[in-house]
Design an enzyme around this catalytic site. Structure first.
Site, mmCIF file in Angstrom:
data_model
loop_
_atom_site.group_PDB
_atom_site.id
_atom_site.type_symbol
_atom_site.label_atom_id
_atom_site.label_comp_id
_atom_site.label_asym_id
_atom_site.label_seq_id
_atom_site.Cartn_x
_atom_site.Cartn_y
_atom_site.Cartn_z
ATOM 1 N N HIS A 177 17.656 -17.420 7.559
ATOM 2 C CA HIS A 177 18.772 -16.973 6.711
ATOM 3 C C HIS A 177 20.125 -17.500 7.206
ATOM 4 O O HIS A 177 21.086 -17.539 6.458
ATOM 5 C CB HIS A 177 18.767 -15.453 6.523
ATOM 6 C CG HIS A 177 19.341 -14.682 7.668
ATOM 7 N ND1 HIS A 177 18.643 -14.429 8.814
ATOM 8 C CD2 HIS A 177 20.545 -14.096 7.833
ATOM 9 C CE1 HIS A 177 19.400 -13.732 9.636
ATOM 10 N NE2 HIS A 177 20.564 -13.506 9.067
ATOM 11 N N LYS A 230 10.421 -15.481 9.173
ATOM 12 C CA LYS A 230 10.106 -15.623 10.583
ATOM 13 C C LYS A 230 9.567 -14.289 11.116
ATOM 14 O O LYS A 230 9.811 -13.277 10.473
ATOM 15 C CB LYS A 230 11.337 -16.063 11.358
ATOM 16 C CG LYS A 230 12.351 -14.958 11.511
ATOM 17 C CD LYS A 230 13.523 -15.457 12.282
ATOM 18 C CE LYS A 230 14.516 -14.381 12.438
ATOM 19 N NZ LYS A 230 14.118 -13.240 13.228
ATOM 20 N N GLU A 234 25.617 -9.405 19.153
ATOM 21 C CA GLU A 234 25.522 -8.265 18.243
ATOM 22 C C GLU A 234 25.871 -7.005 19.014
ATOM 23 O O GLU A 234 25.551 -6.886 20.197
ATOM 24 C CB GLU A 234 24.101 -8.146 17.692
ATOM 25 C CG GLU A 234 23.706 -9.299 16.810
ATOM 26 C CD GLU A 234 22.319 -9.090 16.213
ATOM 27 O OE1 GLU A 234 22.232 -8.679 15.058
ATOM 28 O OE2 GLU A 234 21.333 -9.319 16.929
ATOM 29 N N LYS A 245 23.994 -19.210 5.155
ATOM 30 C CA LYS A 245 25.357 -18.678 5.328
ATOM 31 C C LYS A 245 26.383 -19.751 4.971
ATOM 32 O O LYS A 245 26.251 -20.908 5.346
ATOM 33 C CB LYS A 245 25.578 -18.225 6.780
ATOM 34 C CG LYS A 245 24.831 -16.935 7.123
ATOM 35 C CD LYS A 245 25.174 -16.489 8.527
ATOM 36 C CE LYS A 245 24.250 -15.376 8.999
ATOM 37 N NZ LYS A 245 24.618 -14.053 8.539
ATOM 38 N N LYS A 256 21.806 -8.392 22.142
ATOM 39 C CA LYS A 256 22.029 -7.130 21.432
ATOM 40 C C LYS A 256 22.910 -6.260 22.323
ATOM 41 O O LYS A 256 22.913 -6.413 23.547
ATOM 42 C CB LYS A 256 20.705 -6.398 21.206
ATOM 43 C CG LYS A 256 19.680 -7.208 20.409
ATOM 44 C CD LYS A 256 19.657 -6.792 18.967
ATOM 45 C CE LYS A 256 18.584 -7.527 18.197
ATOM 46 N NZ LYS A 256 18.963 -7.818 16.810
ATOM 47 N N ARG A 287 0.874 -1.174 0.000
ATOM 48 C CA ARG A 287 0.000 0.000 0.000
ATOM 49 C C ARG A 287 0.913 1.226 0.000
ATOM 50 O O ARG A 287 1.339 1.703 1.030
ATOM 51 C CB ARG A 287 -0.875 -0.021 1.241
ATOM 52 C CG ARG A 287 -2.062 0.910 1.093
ATOM 53 C CD ARG A 287 -3.050 0.666 2.163
ATOM 54 N NE ARG A 287 -2.412 0.734 3.482
ATOM 55 C CZ ARG A 287 -3.013 0.420 4.609
ATOM 56 N NH1 ARG A 287 -4.240 -0.003 4.609
ATOM 57 N NH2 ARG A 287 -2.381 0.515 5.756
ATOM 58 N N HIS A 318 17.670 -19.519 14.431
ATOM 59 C CA HIS A 318 19.089 -19.611 14.070
ATOM 60 C C HIS A 318 19.892 -20.512 15.019
ATOM 61 O O HIS A 318 20.639 -21.381 14.586
ATOM 62 C CB HIS A 318 19.746 -18.228 14.066
ATOM 63 C CG HIS A 318 19.006 -17.198 13.271
ATOM 64 N ND1 HIS A 318 18.264 -17.508 12.166
ATOM 65 C CD2 HIS A 318 18.912 -15.858 13.408
ATOM 66 C CE1 HIS A 318 17.743 -16.400 11.670
ATOM 67 N NE2 HIS A 318 18.107 -15.388 12.407
ATOM 68 N N ASP A 321 13.348 -14.276 18.836
ATOM 69 C CA ASP A 321 13.908 -13.662 17.626
ATOM 70 C C ASP A 321 14.983 -14.544 16.990
ATOM 71 O O ASP A 321 14.961 -14.771 15.783
ATOM 72 C CB ASP A 321 14.497 -12.287 17.983
ATOM 73 C CG ASP A 321 15.046 -11.547 16.769
ATOM 74 O OD1 ASP A 321 14.459 -11.671 15.677
ATOM 75 O OD2 ASP A 321 16.068 -10.839 16.909
HETATM 76 C C1 BG6 Z 1 17.621 -11.678 12.351
HETATM 77 C C2 BG6 Z 1 17.111 -11.105 13.648
HETATM 78 O O1 BG6 Z 1 17.008 -12.919 12.095
HETATM 79 O O2 BG6 Z 1 19.023 -11.856 12.409
HETATM 80 C C3 BG6 Z 1 17.835 -9.826 13.982
HETATM 81 O O3 BG6 Z 1 15.720 -10.849 13.552
HETATM 82 C C4 BG6 Z 1 19.332 -10.003 13.915
HETATM 83 O O4 BG6 Z 1 17.457 -9.350 15.272
HETATM 84 C C5 BG6 Z 1 19.725 -10.649 12.598
HETATM 85 O O5 BG6 Z 1 19.938 -8.718 14.029
HETATM 86 C C6 BG6 Z 1 21.191 -10.956 12.555
HETATM 87 O O6 BG6 Z 1 21.540 -11.465 11.312
HETATM 88 P P1 BG6 Z 1 23.060 -11.556 10.873
HETATM 89 O O7 BG6 Z 1 23.010 -12.245 9.551
HETATM 90 O O8 BG6 Z 1 23.562 -10.144 10.825
HETATM 91 O O9 BG6 Z 1 23.753 -12.339 11.932
#
Ligand code: BG6
Length: 514
Positions: free
Chosen positions: A206, A176, A244, A210, A366, A66, A268, A263
């Site tokens: 994702h 997700k 992170e 990797k 984080k 939209r 992962h 999350d």
């Molecule tokens: C995502 C999370 O799936 O992966 C994020 O929702 C996170 O919170 C991210 O920052 C990190 O991805 P990568 O590939 O940078 O490790």
């Protein structure tokens, strides 16, 4: 195994040195195309695939949102996104080729007229671009909208392509979070499963795209020397860390109420754990891999004493990259009384002979000291030391560390004699670094995953059983945390709360400082 499957993922056929397969004629419809993920990752990945020559000439990319774009404005938006995020060099000629198949459909998800416009757009692309009725629908939207979108795909006859071409495929790609607990995941799976067959549903994790995560399989199963020690006879414990340095940025709407465990641990980290712990699959096709991963997830147990063997916390103000930064509660859009965790740590045990009494410690956070994801397999000490205590004062436990990112590689830590006239043994590292070994560059995870969707190649996509098993592990932990009214804290730029150190210290161990 079909020829196509063997061709698309070189891991399944080490003899196959050919280039990756090129997708056949097809298109991708991006729902939520103006969102962060589409702009930063999906559109650049599509450009990179085109630039590497992996998309067919008859390729189409349709945005649905939209938003007040005309065709040309959307194309400009997509071009900017591709330029800003591309990993490969910018080539205007590649963009021009893509551009001929770029379309935009404006509308909200419940607007039937917009869906009719989408149907007409796909028919037009089948004719003008030769996409032949093959389309993937990429749902880069909040899960609360999945039901509406999937329902409309069915209602408008878009979920199957029979009328256009009986051979054509339709696939749905889901980002997700796959629910927020077991029950909601089951509901979501039921909604999607009513419209699409399991083989047409691609759930994106994702991390599985990797390079270094796929290397876990190569490392474990292409070599002979690690398997004999990959068990409870030799392994003391395993630490999986995803740290992170960034905060939640502009993602308050998504993150608050979700938190670190939902999350990234649900997907992962539990996937990483399954790859480290699983038995060797009989082959690398999707089914064999899934069977082995599921055995691990089905036998993974949350701790009996959740209070003693988990930790969760929220960052307060502190430092990141030498700059002062706000705490979580001061971030834009976060309610002042939020108890959402930005750090989570837990002990998981796997009830199999191979892993009996070998805890897997998972931690994510984080605003930690720096960005690093790694898996450390920490070995037991030698059962007998013919050296004196003084000689081995600086000797730790042997460890094998798989560095997932950013400094991709593998480190083996072991003891060596310090040169000199006395016997002194100290830890040393033996290192393999991707950067210093390979000239080939790693494709971005999304590139590989989007290509696999277009090829219909499913090994890297978790099935709903895996998703539900992962929730089964996490649900009791999250419920326990939710019953507590307050949450622990840690300063931004540190390595997490004291409670996480205490948690692992109860088992006589400590966290690695990556
Ligand atoms: C995502 C999370 O799936 O992966 C994020 O929702 C996170 O919170 C991210 O920052 C990190 O991805 P990568 O590939 O940078 O490790």
């Amino acid at each position: 195994m079909t020829r196509r499957a063997a061709y698309a993922n070189p891991l399944r056929d080490p003899q196959d040195r050919r280039l990756p397969q090129i997708a056949g004629p097809c298109g991708v419809v991006l729902f939520g195309v103006t969102g962060d993920l589409a702009r930063r990752k999906l559109i650049p990945a599509i450009y990179d695939l085109a630039n590497r020559g992996l998309l067919p000439p008859g390729f189409a990319m349709v945005g649905f949102a939209r938003h007040d774009f005309g065709d040309s404005n959307f194309a400009e938006f997509a071009r900017e996104a591709a330029r800003a995020g591309a990993r490969t060099a910018w080539r205007e000629s590649v963009w021009k080729q893509l551009y001929s198949g770029v379309r935009f459909v404006e509308g909200s998800f419940d607007d039937d007229e917009a869906w009719e416009r989408l149907t007409a757009t796909l028919a037009e692309l089948d004719a003008s671009q030769g996409t032949q009725g093959n389309h993937a629908f990429y749902l880069s939207i909040p899960p609360s909208l999945f039901g509406t979108v999937v329902g409309k795909l069915k209602q408008h006859g878009l979920a199957s392509a029979g009328a256009v071409n009986p051979e054509a495929w339709r696939r749905v790609v889901i980002e997700k979070p796959f629910g927020h607990d077991l029950e909601s995941a089951q509901e979501l799976n039921a909604i999607v499963g009513e419209v699409f067959a399991p083989g047409s549903v691609f759930r994106i994790d994702h991390y599985l795209g990797k390079e270094t995560v796929q290397n876990i399989l190569a490392f474990r199963f292409a070599n002979n020397m690690f398997e004999p020690v990959w068990n409870s006879n030799y392994v003391d414990h395993v630490q999986i860390t995803m740290a992170e340095d960034i905060g939640i940025g502009s993602r308050a709407g998504y993150y608050d109420g979700i938190g670190a465990a939902r999350d990234v641990i649900q997907n992962h980290l539990l996937q990483l754990m399954a790859l480290i712990a699983m038995e060797e699959p009989v082959s690398f096709d999707a089914k064999s891999l899934r069977i082995e991963k599921q055995k691990i997830l089905a036998n993974a147990r949350p701790p009996e004493r959740i209070d003693l063997h988990t930790a969760h916390a929220q960052y307060t103000e502190g430092w990141a990259g030498g700059e002062p930064v706000d705490g979580y509660l001061q971030e834009d859009g976060i309610p002042a009384d939020s108890t959402t965790e930005t750090y989570a740590a837990m002990r998981i045990d796997i009830g199999t002979r191979r892993w009996a009494n070998v805890p897997f410690y998972l931690r994510v956070g984080k605003r930690l000291g720096r960005r690093v994801t790694e898996v450390a397999v920490v070995f037991k000490r030698a059962p007998h030391q013919p050296f004196s205590r003084d000689d081995t004062e600086a000797l730790g436990q042997n460890a094998l560390v798989m560095r997932i990112q950013p400094d991709e590689g593998v480190t083996l830590r072991f003891g060596a004699k310090v040169p000199g006239t006395v016997m002194e043994i100290r830890d040393v590292n033996m290192d393999f670094a991707y950067g210093g070994t390979f000239v080939e560059s790693s494709p971005e995870a999304y590139e590989r995953l989007i290509l696999d969707v277009l090829l219909g190649d499913p090994p890297l996509f978790p099935r709903h059983e895996e998703v539900e098993m992962s929730w089964q592990i996490l649900d009791p932990i999250i419920k326990h945390w939710e019953r507590q009214k307050s949450i622990d804290t840690y300063g931004a730029g540190t390595w997490g709360p004291a409670s996480a150190d205490e948690m692992i210290a109860r088992d006589g161990r400590r966290w690695r400082r990556p």
